[in-house]
Motif scaffolding. Structure first.
Motif, PDB file in Angstrom:
ATOM      1  N   ASP A 100      -7.313   7.007   2.493  1.00 48.05           N
ATOM      2  CA  ASP A 100      -8.273   7.290   1.413  1.00 48.05           C
ATOM      3  C   ASP A 100      -8.032   6.400   0.190  1.00 48.05           C
ATOM      4  OD1 ASP A 100      -9.409   9.177   3.027  1.00 48.05           O
ATOM      5  OD2 ASP A 100      -8.430  10.889   2.069  1.00 48.05           O
ATOM      6  N   ASN A 101      -6.770   6.245  -0.178  1.00 52.14           N
ATOM      7  CA  ASN A 101      -6.471   5.414  -1.352  1.00 52.14           C
ATOM      8  C   ASN A 101      -6.818   3.951  -1.109  1.00 52.14           C
ATOM      9  OD1 ASN A 101      -5.454   7.442  -3.081  1.00 52.14           O
ATOM     10  ND2 ASN A 101      -3.519   7.448  -1.967  1.00 52.14           N
ATOM     11  N   THR A 151       0.809  -1.218   0.000  1.00 50.64           N
ATOM     12  CA  THR A 151       0.000   0.000   0.000  1.00 50.64           C
ATOM     13  C   THR A 151       0.848   1.276   0.000  1.00 50.64           C
ATOM     14  OG1 THR A 151      -0.154  -0.137   2.412  1.00 50.64           O
ATOM     15  CG2 THR A 151      -1.972  -1.071   1.148  1.00 50.64           C
ATOM     16  N   GLN A 152       2.138   1.130   0.269  1.00 47.35           N
ATOM     17  CA  GLN A 152       3.048   2.276   0.233  1.00 47.35           C
ATOM     18  C   GLN A 152       4.400   1.805  -0.308  1.00 47.35           C
ATOM     19  OE1 GLN A 152       2.990   3.279   4.493  1.00 47.35           O
ATOM     20  NE2 GLN A 152       1.624   5.016   4.072  1.00 47.35           N
ATOM     21  N   VAL A 153       5.185   2.739  -0.834  1.00 46.65           N
ATOM     22  CA  VAL A 153       6.589   2.441  -1.124  1.00 46.65           C
ATOM     23  C   VAL A 153       7.317   2.702   0.184  1.00 46.65           C
ATOM     24  CG1 VAL A 153       8.604   2.970  -2.521  1.00 46.65           C
ATOM     25  CG2 VAL A 153       6.310   3.284  -3.494  1.00 46.65           C
ATOM     26  N   GLY A 154       7.879   1.638   0.784  1.00 45.27           N
ATOM     27  CA  GLY A 154       8.470   1.779   2.108  1.00 45.27           C
ATOM     28  C   GLY A 154       7.385   1.914   3.164  1.00 45.27           C
ATOM     29  N   CYS A 155       7.769   2.354   4.340  1.00 45.06           N
ATOM     30  CA  CYS A 155       6.824   2.469   5.453  1.00 45.06           C
ATOM     31  C   CYS A 155       7.469   3.355   6.512  1.00 45.06           C
ATOM     32  CB  CYS A 155       6.556   1.076   6.037  1.00 45.06           C
ATOM     33  SG  CYS A 155       5.346   1.065   7.385  1.00 45.06           S
ATOM     34  N   ARG A 156       6.625   4.104   7.255  1.00 45.16           N
ATOM     35  CA  ARG A 156       7.229   4.970   8.273  1.00 45.16           C
ATOM     36  C   ARG A 156       6.904   4.543   9.690  1.00 45.16           C
ATOM     37  NH1 ARG A 156       3.801  10.344   9.133  1.00 45.16           N
ATOM     38  NH2 ARG A 156       1.748   9.570   8.619  1.00 45.16           N
ATOM     39  N   MET A 157       6.416   3.305   9.850  1.00 46.17           N
ATOM     40  CA  MET A 157       5.996   2.880  11.185  1.00 46.17           C
ATOM     41  C   MET A 157       7.169   2.435  12.072  1.00 46.17           C
ATOM     42  SD  MET A 157       2.836   3.544  11.470  1.00 46.17           S
ATOM     43  CE  MET A 157       2.660   4.854  10.280  1.00 46.17           C
ATOM     44  N   LEU A 162      -7.212  -6.763   5.887  1.00 45.21           N
ATOM     45  CA  LEU A 162      -6.386  -5.561   6.009  1.00 45.21           C
ATOM     46  C   LEU A 162      -5.596  -5.675   7.308  1.00 45.21           C
ATOM     47  CD1 LEU A 162      -7.257  -1.890   5.341  1.00 45.21           C
ATOM     48  CD2 LEU A 162      -6.418  -2.518   7.602  1.00 45.21           C
ATOM     49  N   SER A 163      -4.284  -5.539   7.188  1.00 47.07           N
ATOM     50  CA  SER A 163      -3.430  -5.665   8.367  1.00 47.07           C
ATOM     51  C   SER A 163      -2.913  -4.299   8.787  1.00 47.07           C
ATOM     52  CB  SER A 163      -2.254  -6.588   8.032  1.00 47.07           C
ATOM     53  OG  SER A 163      -1.403  -6.725   9.144  1.00 47.07           O
ATOM     54  N   THR A 164      -3.053  -3.989  10.068  1.00 45.73           N
ATOM     55  CA  THR A 164      -2.566  -2.697  10.564  1.00 45.73           C
ATOM     56  C   THR A 164      -1.728  -2.891  11.829  1.00 45.73           C
ATOM     57  OG1 THR A 164      -3.205  -0.508  11.390  1.00 45.73           O
ATOM     58  CG2 THR A 164      -4.728  -2.312  11.872  1.00 45.73           C
ATOM     59  N   CYS A 165      -0.788  -1.958  12.015  1.00 46.18           N
ATOM     60  CA  CYS A 165       0.012  -1.979  13.236  1.00 46.18           C
ATOM     61  C   CYS A 165      -0.769  -1.357  14.389  1.00 46.18           C
ATOM     62  CB  CYS A 165       1.337  -1.255  13.013  1.00 46.18           C
ATOM     63  SG  CYS A 165       1.120   0.494  12.641  1.00 46.18           S
ATOM     64  N   GLY A 166      -1.985  -0.849  14.089  1.00 42.13           N
ATOM     65  CA  GLY A 166      -2.838  -0.339  15.162  1.00 42.13           C
ATOM     66  C   GLY A 166      -2.916   1.166  15.225  1.00 42.13           C
ATOM     67  N   LEU A 167      -3.256   1.814  14.106  1.00 38.50           N
ATOM     68  CA  LEU A 167      -3.507   3.258  14.109  1.00 38.50           C
ATOM     69  C   LEU A 167      -4.942   3.450  14.577  1.00 38.50           C
ATOM     70  CD1 LEU A 167      -1.699   4.371  10.808  1.00 38.50           C
ATOM     71  CD2 LEU A 167      -0.833   4.326  13.153  1.00 38.50           C
ATOM     72  N   VAL A 168      -5.080   3.638  15.885  1.00 40.70           N
ATOM     73  CA  VAL A 168      -6.378   3.524  16.546  1.00 40.70           C
ATOM     74  C   VAL A 168      -7.444   4.452  15.956  1.00 40.70           C
ATOM     75  CG1 VAL A 168      -7.562   3.949  18.752  1.00 40.70           C
ATOM     76  CG2 VAL A 168      -5.501   2.528  18.678  1.00 40.70           C
ATOM     77  N   ARG A 169      -7.080   5.734  15.742  1.00 43.36           N
ATOM     78  CA  ARG A 169      -8.101   6.661  15.238  1.00 43.36           C
ATOM     79  C   ARG A 169      -8.647   6.206  13.898  1.00 43.36           C
ATOM     80  NH1 ARG A 169      -5.320  11.795  15.492  1.00 43.36           N
ATOM     81  NH2 ARG A 169      -6.394  12.235  13.546  1.00 43.36           N
ATOM     82  N   GLY A 191       4.177  -1.239   3.651  1.00 42.55           N
ATOM     83  CA  GLY A 191       3.341  -0.087   3.937  1.00 42.55           C
ATOM     84  C   GLY A 191       2.315  -0.347   5.012  1.00 42.55           C
ATOM     85  N   GLU A 192       1.814   0.749   5.566  1.00 40.75           N
ATOM     86  CA  GLU A 192       0.758   0.685   6.580  1.00 40.75           C
ATOM     87  C   GLU A 192      -0.531   1.179   5.918  1.00 40.75           C
ATOM     88  OE1 GLU A 192      -0.102  -0.368   9.636  1.00 40.75           O
ATOM     89  OE2 GLU A 192      -1.973   0.668   9.184  1.00 40.75           O
ATOM     90  N   PRO A 193      -1.481   0.247   5.650  1.00 40.68           N
ATOM     91  CA  PRO A 193      -2.681   0.625   4.903  1.00 40.68           C
ATOM     92  C   PRO A 193      -3.447   1.797   5.514  1.00 40.68           C
ATOM     93  CG  PRO A 193      -2.689  -1.744   5.409  1.00 40.68           C
ATOM     94  CD  PRO A 193      -1.435  -1.178   5.982  1.00 40.68           C
ATOM     95  N   LEU A 194      -3.538   1.834   6.831  1.00 39.04           N
ATOM     96  CA  LEU A 194      -4.336   2.905   7.443  1.00 39.04           C
ATOM     97  C   LEU A 194      -3.591   4.240   7.476  1.00 39.04           C
ATOM     98  CD1 LEU A 194      -6.275   1.077  10.319  1.00 39.04           C
ATOM     99  CD2 LEU A 194      -6.916   1.407   7.919  1.00 39.04           C
TER     100      LEU A 194
END
Ligand code: SAH
Length: 346
Positions: free
Chosen positions: A165-166, A102-108, A189-196, A158-161
């Motif tokens: 929007d995309n 979902t992203q090139v790289g990731c910032r998590m 959909l897998s997330t590291c837990g972006l709660v909002r 990438g982190e989908p959340l």
């Protein structure tokens, strides 16, 4: 690929000054992964005009690697701007599953993950996420017309959340009966837990399976390996999961990468079971895939089994994820890194 049905119609009628039915023809080709030059029911002049201003699919399979151990296949995709992303196709008895980025790289910044080593480069557009599925479909159909992508997991780089929007736009489009028509029930959909964002996502009314990367039995351990745990507490993440279960009626999958001497002791299993008690959930245990750049490693087989058994004993359903494609850099971000580093593959 970036346009919805309506947007494509506006483009064809407004910009190209063509009649509306051309949009339907083009959409039909796009779903099948055709290049503009292959759209043979369009006039040569229209194809030439299109070729000057558009590309059909912004995602191109640059290379593919088949596992010798199982039928897993890894794709290296090139994007229009030269960025590289990767994907994995896994064959299960219930159909082909494609893992998409979902992203090139990731910032998590998770300590064990290769995707995040150089940070996030950019978000993928909905067309680039959809384009991965279309490209993979065309690739596997060329070998066997009976096969197609049946399930999708948003578990690549990438982190989908973090690209909300995309990703939501992609989910609606991939489910479009006139498009790929893949059931949302077949998508995780897998997330590291972006709660909002988890709350926002629960309210979208999409029956997607939520996978939550938990990887720890408490805040203290989670914060050591996942920076996101400093932003949202363990309790907040679990509460958001409960909300998702309530809203969608679906169980949540917890991903738990077992790491030697960190989170894989039976007392951690006990603690995890206490935290998850009463939740409609399943725990997916993943012996850590070694990433060369990181010092973390997987525990031995017996430790993994003991962990799983202890969870089951405490009435938490848990399975150990079958390892696939270990000879083709199957884990997140590994292949792209290898190619960027100029090393030989396989
Ligand atoms: N950003 C999302 C999805 C991408 S990663 C997320 O964090 O969930 C998909 C899964 O692979 C996540 O559970 C992630 O924590 C896990 N993962 C990443 N690196 C891993 C490794 N080296 N070994 C095992 N699992 C890993």
């Amino acid at each position: 690929m970036g346009l919805t049905g309506e947007e494509l119609e506006r483009f064809v009628v407004g910009d190209l000054k063509q009649s509306r039915f051309r949009a339907g023809q083009i959409a039909g080709w796009l779903v099948r992964g055709a290049e503009i030059g292959e759209m043979t029911n369009l006039s040569a002049a229209l194809r030439a005009q299109l070729n000057e201003i558009a590309v059909a699919n912004p995602v191109r399979i640059m290379d593919s690697f088949k596992s010798k151990l199982d039928e897993t296949e890894k794709f290296l995709y090139a994007l229009e701007d030269g960025n590289l992303i990767e994907g994995v196709l896994m064959r299960y008895h219930h159909g082909d599953t494609l893992c998409v980025s979902t992203q090139v790289g990731c910032r998590m910044g998770c300590a064990f993950c290769a995707s995040t080593l150089e940070g996030k480069v950019r978000n993928l557009t909905s067309g680039e996420i959809l384009g991965q599925v279309v490209a993979a479909n065309r690739h596997i159909r060329a070998a066997d017309p009976e096969r197609r992508v049946h399930n999708i997991v948003l578990m690549g780089s990438g982190e989908p959340l973090d690209n909300y929007d995309n990703v939501v736009k992609f989910l609606r489009r991939v489910n479009d009966p006139k498009g790929l028509n893949i059931s949302l029930r077949n998508i995780s959909l897998s997330t590291c837990g972006l709660v909002r964002r988890m709350y926002d996502f629960a309210k979208e009314g999409l029956p997607v399976t939520l996978s939550l990367s938990l990887h720890a039995p408490n805040d203290e351990i989670r914060r050591r390996i996942m920076p996101v745990a400093n932003a949202y507490s363990y309790e907040e993440v679990l509460t958001a999961c409960k909300y998702y279960i309530e809203q969608t009626g679906r169980r949540v999958i917890f991903e738990y990468a077992l790491i030697k001497d960190l989170n894989s002791d039976v007392r951690h299993a006990e603690e995890l079971a206490r935290r998850l008690r009463g939740m409609r959930c399943h725990v997916n245990l993943i012996p850590l895939n070694d990433v060369k750049e990181r010092k973390l490693e997987a525990p031995d087989r017996r430790t993994v089994e003991a962990f799983q058994k202890r969870l089951e004993l405490k009435h938490i359903s848990a399975t150990v994820r079958r390892e696939m494609g270990t000879d083709i850099e199957g884990a997140c971000g590994q292949l792209r890194r290898k190619v960027l580093g100029g090393q030989d593959i396989g």
